[in-house]
Every structure is written in C-alpha cells, then in structure tokens.
Design an enzyme around this catalytic site. Sequence first.
Site, mmCIF file in Angstrom:
data_model
loop_
_atom_site.group_PDB
_atom_site.id
_atom_site.type_symbol
_atom_site.label_atom_id
_atom_site.label_comp_id
_atom_site.label_asym_id
_atom_site.label_seq_id
_atom_site.Cartn_x
_atom_site.Cartn_y
_atom_site.Cartn_z
ATOM 1 C CD GLU A 1 -5.555 1.916 -3.021
ATOM 2 O OE1 GLU A 1 -6.707 2.072 -2.605
ATOM 3 O OE2 GLU A 1 -4.578 1.851 -2.256
ATOM 4 C CG HIS B 1 -2.032 1.003 1.089
ATOM 5 N ND1 HIS B 1 -1.831 2.350 1.306
ATOM 6 C CD2 HIS B 1 -3.331 0.881 0.721
ATOM 7 C CE1 HIS B 1 -2.960 2.998 1.091
ATOM 8 N NE2 HIS B 1 -3.888 2.132 0.726
HETATM 9 P P1 13P Z 1 -9.835 6.177 0.442
HETATM 10 O O1 13P Z 1 -10.970 5.338 -0.035
HETATM 11 O O2 13P Z 1 -10.034 6.712 1.834
HETATM 12 O O3 13P Z 1 -9.434 7.213 -0.553
HETATM 13 O O4 13P Z 1 -8.569 5.185 0.579
HETATM 14 C C1 13P Z 1 -8.227 4.408 -0.492
HETATM 15 C C2 13P Z 1 -7.216 3.439 -0.054
HETATM 16 O O5 13P Z 1 -6.085 3.787 0.215
HETATM 17 C C3 13P Z 1 -7.649 2.039 0.097
HETATM 18 O O6 13P Z 1 -6.546 1.203 0.274
#
Ligand code: 13P
Length: 261
Positions: free
Chosen positions: A178, A86
């Site tokens: 992401e 992450h």
């Molecule tokens: P948010 O949905 O709070 O933007 O976070 C996304 C995330 O990092 C999920 O791993």
Amino acid sequence: MPKIIIANWKLNPATLAEAEELAKASDVEGLVICPPYPFLKAAAGVVKKSQLGAQDLFWEDKGAYTGEVSGSQLKDLGVKFVIIGHSERRQNLGETDEMVAKKIAATLQDGLIPILCVGETRAQRDAGETKEVVARELKTGLSLIGNCLPASEAGKLKTPNQNKFGTGQVKNLVVAYEPIWAIGTGTPDTPENMLEMIQYIEGIMNELGIMGTVVIYGGSVTSKNAESFLRHNEIGGALVGGASLNGEEIKAIVKIAEKYN
Ligand code: 13P
C-alpha cells in the site's frame, strides 16, 4: 488460489446500527470485513458469507495493557485475519517495525492470518527509496517468525522470546503493498508498478524462506479501477478503504475479483 478482497473500514462508521447495516450490505463470499473493535461482535452476528478481520492486535495475550486487544480475544469473536502495521498506525501512533514484528508473531501464534502492510511515502518514492523501505518493513516485520535476520540484527529486537516459528511453518501470510501516497488520494499506483513490486516482494520472501505468501494491492481501489489490478494473476487481491464503506461498491469489487479466480 482465489483472490482475497479485504474491507478496511478504519474508524468508520459512527454507530452500531450503521455498522450492522454496512456488514449486511457487504456480506459476500470472498470478502474479509475488518470493522473497528466495538463493532466486531455485531458484524460477526450479521455476516453469513464474508469472513471477519480485525484492524490490529496487541502482542500479549492478557495482563496489564490498558486499551489493548489480544489475538485470543479476537479469535474468540470469530476473527480470522488481522491487519498489521497499517501505515496510518505507523504514522499516527509511531508503530515501529519492531512492534510490527511482535504483532506478526502473536497473530501467527494465535492461529490468525496476518495481513502485513508495507509501502513508502511520496518523499521516499521521489528519493528512489521504495524498495529499500519495503525490504526493511518485510525483513524486520517478519524477523520474529524465524531466522530472517542475521543474528547481529535480530539481537537488537526486544522480544526474541516470541521467536517460536520457523519460516517454513508459515503458510498463511498476506502482504499488502500500500504505497502511502496512494491511500485515500484517488490516485492509485499503476498495475505495472504493482507487478514490479510483487516480483520484488516475492524475491524477499524467497530469501527469507517464507513460501506461499499472497501479495495484494491497496490504495484508492474502487470498482472502476479494480479490474486493472485484479486481472493480473500475480496480484492476489485488494485491501480497500474508502470504497468498502459502500456495500454495493465493495460487492462490485468482489465480483470483479471472482472473474479472475
Ligand atoms: P483507500 O482505499 O481509502 O485508499 O484506503 C486504502 C487503505 O489504506 C486500506 O487499508
């Protein structure tokens, strides 16, 4: 393949009682709940329909590694999925692509399903480096599960001894795109860009000989914008942070996903 929605609670909530309450309120089929380690056992005891995920693991199974948690320990608690790499770990804890590679190999070795997170910063995006960053994160992150990298590059990795998997053997892998600038900002990426990124990511997976990867989107997903992503066949699901801290909200997102299964 049914869409997969993953609730990443991050460092929330504050107490065991709140965690149990949230797990109960979120419990629905099609959802993977990833609580902090101390709440995993309690969540496992409460959920009947959701599956359980962890937010990280360490690449060794046991030994003198203070503060770490192994895949086999997680599996013993009923965990099925593990979030790896992450961006918050990469940024706050200096987690490198090489560490991610060891964690991916360990996850697969323990029979768990890795959710590999990739994505660029705002500065990298503005500099036109998005694809380069994502390619590096994928190629190095997946380098210990087969001969993904040319020998010259693979040789630079510290633990080639974990290279036990042929890429063809990897059937269960989730890649979460992401973009870092979209996380927790209330400004998600556009579905159009996500579709372009999926094509790009799938191209790399083909190049690496890894089949059947599910690519999902993460970054400011809510029940208001989820449909714009999930209605596309190519988008395999969503990794949800903030909105997963509300049972009704995450269940609403799962319901939207079901419409497109
Ligand atoms: P948010 O949905 O709070 O933007 O976070 C996304 C995330 O990092 C999920 O791993």
